[in-house]
Write a protein that holds these residues in place. Structure first.
Motif, PDB file in Angstrom:
ATOM      1  N   ARG A  43       0.835  -1.198   0.000  1.00  0.00           N
ATOM      2  CA  ARG A  43       0.000   0.000   0.000  1.00  0.00           C
ATOM      3  C   ARG A  43       0.869   1.247   0.000  1.00  0.00           C
ATOM      4  NH1 ARG A  43      -2.309  -0.008   6.208  1.00  0.00           N
ATOM      5  NH2 ARG A  43      -0.353   0.634   7.191  1.00  0.00           N
ATOM      6  N   ASP A  44       0.265   2.352  -0.374  1.00  0.00           N
ATOM      7  CA  ASP A  44       0.894   3.662  -0.340  1.00  0.00           C
ATOM      8  C   ASP A  44       0.616   4.240   1.039  1.00  0.00           C
ATOM      9  OD1 ASP A  44       1.526   6.374  -0.541  1.00  0.00           O
ATOM     10  OD2 ASP A  44       0.651   6.583  -2.529  1.00  0.00           O
TER      11      ASP A  44
ATOM     12  N   LYS B  76       0.453   7.180   1.979  1.00  0.00           N
ATOM     13  CA  LYS B  76      -0.397   8.370   1.925  1.00  0.00           C
ATOM     14  C   LYS B  76      -1.855   8.023   1.650  1.00  0.00           C
ATOM     15  CE  LYS B  76       3.109  11.610   0.429  1.00  0.00           C
ATOM     16  NZ  LYS B  76       3.483  12.565  -0.614  1.00  0.00           N
ATOM     17  N   SER B  77      -2.114   6.835   1.125  1.00  0.00           N
ATOM     18  CA  SER B  77      -3.475   6.400   0.800  1.00  0.00           C
ATOM     19  C   SER B  77      -3.634   4.957   1.265  1.00  0.00           C
ATOM     20  CB  SER B  77      -3.716   6.506  -0.708  1.00  0.00           C
ATOM     21  OG  SER B  77      -4.989   6.014  -1.028  1.00  0.00           O
ATOM     22  N   ARG B  78      -3.826   4.769   2.532  1.00  0.00           N
ATOM     23  CA  ARG B  78      -3.820   3.433   3.126  1.00  0.00           C
ATOM     24  C   ARG B  78      -5.097   2.638   2.893  1.00  0.00           C
ATOM     25  NH1 ARG B  78      -0.635   5.093   8.610  1.00  0.00           N
ATOM     26  NH2 ARG B  78       1.420   5.033   7.647  1.00  0.00           N
ATOM     27  N   THR B  79      -6.086   3.219   2.261  1.00  0.00           N
ATOM     28  CA  THR B  79      -7.330   2.486   2.019  1.00  0.00           C
ATOM     29  C   THR B  79      -7.198   1.525   0.844  1.00  0.00           C
ATOM     30  OG1 THR B  79      -8.168   4.295   0.663  1.00  0.00           O
ATOM     31  CG2 THR B  79      -8.778   4.308   2.998  1.00  0.00           C
TER      32      THR B  79
END
Length: 58
Positions: A34-35, A37-40
């Protein structure tokens, strides 16, 4: 299917800079990416697929 690993199980790539990080976790069956900054949004790979991906990036 296994659930997404808990936050304490994620590791940050040593190649990540201050502006962006890639985090990786595994549960014994799957590898999750995952990134930070965008954990979703989380990608899941089986171990053979993960190995092929890493080899292709070298």
């Amino acid at each position: 299917m296994a659930g997404t690993p808990q936050p304490g199980n994620w590791r940050t790539s040593t190649y990540s800079g201050a502006d962006g990080c890639v985090e990786v976790a595994h549960d014994g069956h799957l590898v999750y990416v995952r990134d930070s900054k965008s954990r979703t949004a989380t990608l899941r790979f089986g171990h053979p697929q993960w190995t092929r991906l890493l080899r292709s990036l070298k």
